[in-house]
Motif scaffolding. Structure first.
Motif, mmCIF file in Angstrom:
data_model
loop_
_atom_site.group_PDB
_atom_site.id
_atom_site.type_symbol
_atom_site.label_atom_id
_atom_site.label_comp_id
_atom_site.label_asym_id
_atom_site.label_seq_id
_atom_site.Cartn_x
_atom_site.Cartn_y
_atom_site.Cartn_z
ATOM 1 N N LYS A 34 -11.482 1.812 17.614
ATOM 2 C CA LYS A 34 -13.143 2.535 16.418
ATOM 3 C C LYS A 34 -13.601 1.410 16.271
ATOM 4 O O LYS A 34 -14.833 1.282 15.583
ATOM 5 C CB LYS A 34 -12.477 3.350 14.757
ATOM 6 C CG LYS A 34 -13.590 3.802 14.447
ATOM 7 C CD LYS A 34 -13.493 3.692 13.473
ATOM 8 C CE LYS A 34 -14.739 4.593 12.179
ATOM 9 N NZ LYS A 34 -13.823 6.227 11.189
ATOM 10 N N SER B 61 -17.279 -0.406 16.503
ATOM 11 C CA SER B 61 -18.635 -0.447 15.205
ATOM 12 C C SER B 61 -19.037 -1.962 15.492
ATOM 13 O O SER B 61 -20.207 -1.951 14.936
ATOM 14 C CB SER B 61 -17.764 -0.973 14.648
ATOM 15 O OG SER B 61 -16.985 0.593 13.893
ATOM 16 N N GLU C 152 -18.863 6.749 16.861
ATOM 17 C CA GLU C 152 -18.171 6.394 15.771
ATOM 18 C C GLU C 152 -17.294 7.102 14.960
ATOM 19 O O GLU C 152 -16.587 6.668 13.734
ATOM 20 C CB GLU C 152 -18.640 5.047 15.170
ATOM 21 C CG GLU C 152 -18.023 4.082 14.149
ATOM 22 C CD GLU C 152 -19.259 3.288 13.456
ATOM 23 O OE1 GLU C 152 -19.095 2.240 12.569
ATOM 24 O OE2 GLU C 152 -19.875 3.761 13.001
#
Length: 1079
Positions: free
Chosen positions: A755, A759, A808
């Motif tokens: 993740k 990002s 995301e």
């Protein structure tokens, strides 16, 4: 510090089927700070730009310091590529030497660069000439003048620009601009340093090469500028007054350029400049060779002429030849010029004086101009520097210090770099400048708060003391020694080719009357250094250097710089006050004369050169152009059932390999996930190793591994993932083992880390959008016209950003499905079916590497468990405006010209080259309408014809220019010379382009994958050569038939998009992918 002016350079070739890559280097004609060989080594990237079609784990070509290693630091000899000179190197007979007026000083064969090296001296003038003979088809010429400075008037930059403004044999205003269209030259550059000026030209074509050599010799020895005050005023500085009642201003090319630079300098550049001034207060290195705008107006025309008379003399010249041309012809060409001169005292007058060493450290505080209203809290800078000695170092000590530098800071794993990064200081440079008479060691940190400056100093000094006391571990030694060897073997000092890199390395010692060949020989040094480390240990080798040259060295300067938002405005105010006093001191007659001089200079600049002068500029004819394209040796074989392409080329014992995997088994819905899959492979842990440890292992064992995608529009699907790597040939086994380990053992199990990767990728994309506007548009337009474009856009464009933004949000809730999809991509890709291995190296190393290829392939499954899929999708063919918070707009339009029956061919490349060439229609018109640059791009297979201006302040008017392309081509009057130059430029950028060995091997692979045969290359080459005015008219008719059926995509600021929609309601569909607010 040096500055370079680029006059013409062959663009880095991607492939005529490829989109422009954001990783390609561009070179501006404006001077810019340049530190040729000793740039800070960039860190391993932490996140990619998602607009790029490749994702690098370690820089495999651009940052060669992050590279290979020696097995256990053994003292085994470092082999040169060859121990004997090639028999085909021509000899210069003694009687010919004597007749031409030269004396042989020294002769030797340098195996490290496979060259026969000779140093000659011209008897009459003392001019020194290096002649490097080898089988490299790129021929290099350079002439270097040693010219120490006494102030910062910018005299060396003004002169290096001015000598190119016409000469005795070439009396036109800018012969080197005029010659651009008619040359196959790769580039012509001018470098200025604080102690020398260097002119360089290269070409693969012998006649073309000697045309450029003659132009340079005439320019430097017989320039018009020493007799023409207007050239000095144009290139340097002058008072400008348009009306006696108006204000006087300073103008001039160098003054304008340096005023802009000093008003908003790049922080790293101004920090280095200030450091040089502080550490060299008494010598040439303390002055700005490019010029300080406060000082430039102090330079007189008399001083300008005297500088040329004194230093631009054969007695003060060092001349370099390199390549496969005839050594006798080199000397014959030179003798025609050198024999016209007598010896001068310039060699004594130009000697560089050393800086006397300080008895105690010095601290300097300065302010630098910063942008008003910016957050200045962390905009301070600090640099710690040491002048290492009172004169030149011997080569062994200098090279050992360079190894020491790499040990301390060459990668993010090295101790000095690591300690700064761990403490939050990420904007860092650490370098040893050895292109100076006295080497300089510097550690600079930008983006620092005032309170942290002392902390930076304490971290640097404590780390240096710790290293002096404890030495270095074996892994760090392994990385640095092999990184240095690979860098030396590749001669890959970006952006220079091998011949120019050798020149720069040799020049750094030659200019100080030292052995010019010693910097090119490294084998014995590396062998001896490894042996010494093995016997004595790293502490015994490096600790005395740290103590002597750094810790116990009193010639240390600490420069602290603080941002000052008002500094530029104060300088502007002071300049106006000076100019006001100047005007007040002038009589009415003086003012009238100044107005007249201003008008006369403008008139001269606007007046075309007469035809008879233009005819003096040399140019190739089409009969001079090779009748066939250049070829690369290629052998196709099979190992373990997999096709292997081998390119037997001289790579100096470096092996380059590309492992191609077919994407056809990847499901269509998984295509947007492929870039993240590639990125995750390089940034996630294995069962036994964390990804940082794996990176370190790759740095130690190889020259780098990268993963790239290649999507090309062809008759058959051409969608591949390519794993690229390089290593010393003796480390081929390690290279293939690590590639296998990377592909097979990385685990997709840490959803929190993935993740973070997502990002970070989103942020990187958003931050790069302003710079990547043309790529965004090109990807988006192609996605609307063909499904290959759709694939590229899904992997690199706005659609991919939208995919990441959605992903995301899903990582936490839907991790098992995402992890499973990543594993499915791995199983779909990494099989022997559809795999191709591409290798470039010497034949002996290719043969030795085959066993490791076989072993690598044993670990790959034979087939994918997933069936081959059929992809078929494209974006809706509607006009779009993508809103980005940027002042720099981009707009493009694309049509499918194949819809008319017209087929893109070699002649189309000539038309494209003409349309975007200097002083032709598109640049002129787009500048008028607001755009600063425009390009055309044709896709041979899909027929997409794309127009891509950038920097556009008016999104709609530029499109009107594009739609008028057909009218322009029909109405224009093109003479034979203009057509010839367009043909030559198209050929130079395609089938006549010079490539280094690694690029040759990869380019050959691209052609193989896209089905481009030698027969097709020959056909396209012939089509270009046979282009006529009729072809321009045929293209115009085809273009007009489809111009109203094209698709438009814009990337622009909200206000500009609003303005366009107000003028043409509903012309664009608006997308706002960079924020969640409604447009």
């Amino acid at each position: 510090m040096a500055r370079a002016t680029t006059l013409f350079r062959s663009p880095r070739r991607i492939s005529r089927f490829a989109l422009p890559s954001s990783s390609s280097c561009s070179f501006s004609s404006a001077s810019a700070p340049r530190n040729h060989r000793h740039r800070p080594t960039p860190d391993v990237p932490t996140a990619p730009s998602l607009l790029r079609s490749h994702i690098r784990l370690l820089p495999s070509s651009f940052h060669p310091h992050l590279t290979t290693h020696f097995r256990c630091l053994s003292s085994r000899a470092v082999p040169a590529s060859s121990d004997t000179p090639p028999s085909e190197c021509s000899e210069v007979k003694d009687e010919v030497l004597d007749k031409l007026g030269f004396k042989k000083v020294t002769e030797e064969y340098i195996g490290e660069c496979k060259s026969k090296a000779l140093l000659f001296r011209h008897k009459k003038t003392g001019a020194q000439v290096i002649s490097m003979s080898n089988d490299d088809e790129e021929k290099v010429f350079s002439i270097i003048f040693r010219n120490p400075l006494k102030d910062s008037t910018g005299i060396s930059q003004i002169l290096q620009r001015s000598v190119y403004c016409g000469s005795r044999k070439y009396p036109v205003k800018n012969p080197f601009e005029e010659v651009i269209g008619g040359t196959l030259g790769n580039f012509s550059e001018k470098f200025i340093y604080s102690d020398r000026t260097c002119y360089v030209v290269t070409s693969t074509h012998t006649k073309d090469f000697y045309n450029l050599v003659d132009m340079n010799l005439d320019a430097v020895f017989f320039p018009k500028c020493v007799e023409d005050l207007q050239i000095f005023r144009q290139e340097g500085w002058h008072f400008e007054l348009n009306d006696p009642s108006g204000d006087i201003s300073y103008k001039g090319a160098v003054f304008n350029q340096m005023k802009e630079y000093y008003s908003q300098p790049e922080p790293i550049s101004i920090l280095k400049k200030t450091t040089r001034q502080a550490i060299f207060p008494e010598t040439t290195y303390g002055f700005d060779c490019a010029g300080d705008p406060k000082v430039i107006p102090q330079l007189s025309f008399k001083e300008f002429k005297e500088f040329h008379r004194k230093y631009y003399h054969p007695s003060n010249a060092r001349i370099w030849f390199y390549g496969d041309d005839d050594p006798t012809e080199r000397l014959r060409t030179l003798s025609e010029y050198l024999d016209m001169f007598d010896a001068s005292s310039a060699p004594n007058e130009s000697r560089i004086k050393p800086q006397k060493l300080f008895s105690e450290p010095v601290r300097i505080f300065k302010k630098y101009p910063s942008i008003p209203f910016a957050d200045l809290k962390k905009k301070n800078m600090v640099c710690l520097s040491w002048l290492l000695c009172d004169g030149p170092l011997d080569m062994e000590t200098e090279r050992t210090i360079q190894v020491l530098l790499h040990l301390m800071s060459g990668t993010i794993f090295c101790p000095l770099k690591r300690i700064l990064l761990e403490n939050g200081f990420v904007d860092v440079f650490i370098e040893v400048s050895v292109d100076l008479l006295q080497p300089l060691f510097s550690v600079g940190v930008m983006s620092v708060s005032h309170d942290d400056i002392l902390k930076v100093e304490e971290l640097v000094m404590s780390t240096l003391k710790k290293l002096a006391k404890g030495g270095f571990d074996s892994d760090t030694l392994e990385v640095s020694l092999n990184g240095m060897e690979l860098n030396l073997r590749e001669y890959n000092d970006e952006p220079y080719t091998r011949g120019v890199s050798l020149l720069v390395r040799s020049m750094d010692k030659w200019i100080f009357d030292m052995d010019p060949f010693e910097p090119l020989k490294y084998g014995k040094f590396l062998t001896a250094l490894k042996s010494r480390i093995q016997k004595e240990g790293s502490k015994a080798v490096f600790s005395p250097l740290i103590e002597k040259f750094i810790l116990h060295n009193p010639h240390r300067v600490v420069v602290e710089m603080q941002p000052d938002p008002q500094k530029a405005s104060r300088a502007e105010k002071a300049e106006k006050e000076i100019l006001g006093k100047v005007k007040a001191s002038l009589t009415d007659k003086d003012l009238a004369g100044l107005v007249r001089a201003t008008q006369e200079l403008r008139l001269k600049q606007a007046t075309p050169d007469p035809p008879e002068a233009m005819r003096s500029v040399p140019s190739l004819s089409l009969q001079d152009i090779p009748k066939e394209p250049t070829t690369v040796p290629k052998e196709v074989d099979y190992i373990n059932g997999v096709k292997v392409l081998q390119h037997d080329l001289f790579t100096n014992d470096v092996l380059y390999t590309d492992i191609v995997f077919d994407m056809s088994s990847v499901k269509q819905e998984l295509i947007p996930l492929v870039p993240l899959f590639c990125y995750a492979l390089q940034n996630m842990n294995t069962k036994d190793t964390c990804f940082v440890g794996l990176r370190h292992l790759i740095v130690r064992k190889t020259g780098g591994i990268s993963i790239e995608s290649m999507i090309r529009c062809t008759e058959d699907p051409c969608c591949h993932i390519i794993v690229r790597g390089k290593a010393m040939a003796k480390r081929a086994e390690d290279l293939f083992h690590l590639i296998n380990y990377l592909l097979q053992e990385v685990q997709f199990t840490d959803h929190r880390w993935l993740k973070q990767l997502v990002s970070h990728a989103i942020v990187q994309y958003q931050q790069s959008a302003e710079l990547e506007g043309q790529n965004i548009i090109a990807l988006r337009m192609d996605a609307k016209l063909n499904f290959f474009g759709w694939i590229r856009e899904q992997m690199c464009g706005i659609s991919h950003l939208e995919f990441l933004q959605a992903l995301e949000k899903k990582v936490d809730q839907d991790w098992e499905r995402i992890s499973s999809a990543l594993e499915e991509i791995r199983k779909s890709l990494f099989t022997r079916k559809g795999c191709i291995i591409n290798m470039t190296a010497e034949g002996k190393n290719l043969t030795k590497s085959e066993q490791f290829v076989d072993k690598f392939l044993d670990f790959l499954p034979g087939n994918s468990p997933c069936a081959t899929t059929t992809w078929n999708a494209r974006l809706p063919c509607v006009n779009e405006a993508i809103v980005v918070p940027t002042p720099l707009n981009h707009v493009g339009k694309s049509v499918n010209i194949h819809n008319t029956g017209y087929r893109v061919n070699g002649r189309t490349d000539v038309i494209s080259t003409f349309l975007v060439g200097a002083r032709t229609w598109l640049p002129d018109r787009t500048v008028i309408s607001g755009a600063v640059y425009a390009s055309y791009r044709f896709d041979n297979y899909s027929g997409a014809c794309s127009f891509l201006p950038s920097g556009d302040t008016n999104l709609l008017k530029t499109l009107d220019r594009y739609d008028n392309t057909g009218d322009f081509l029909r109405q224009m009057e093109m003479d034979n010379d203009t057509l010839k130059k367009a043909i030559i430029q198209a050929l130079k950028n395609d089938s006549c382009e010079y490539l280094d060995p690694k690029a040759k091997g990869y380019n050959s692979l691209e052609q193989y994958l896209t089905g481009v045969t030698e027969e097709e290359r020959k056909r396209r080459h012939e089509e270009m050569l046979s282009t006529s005015l009729k072809d321009f008219k045929e293209f115009a008719d085809a273009f007009d038939a489809v111009k109203d059926k094209g698709v438009v995509v814009a990337v622009g600021a909200p206000n500009d998009v609003h303005a366009a929609l107000k003028e043409r309601p509903d012309f664009f569909q608006v997308k706002t992918p960079f924020n969640r607010e409604e447009f």
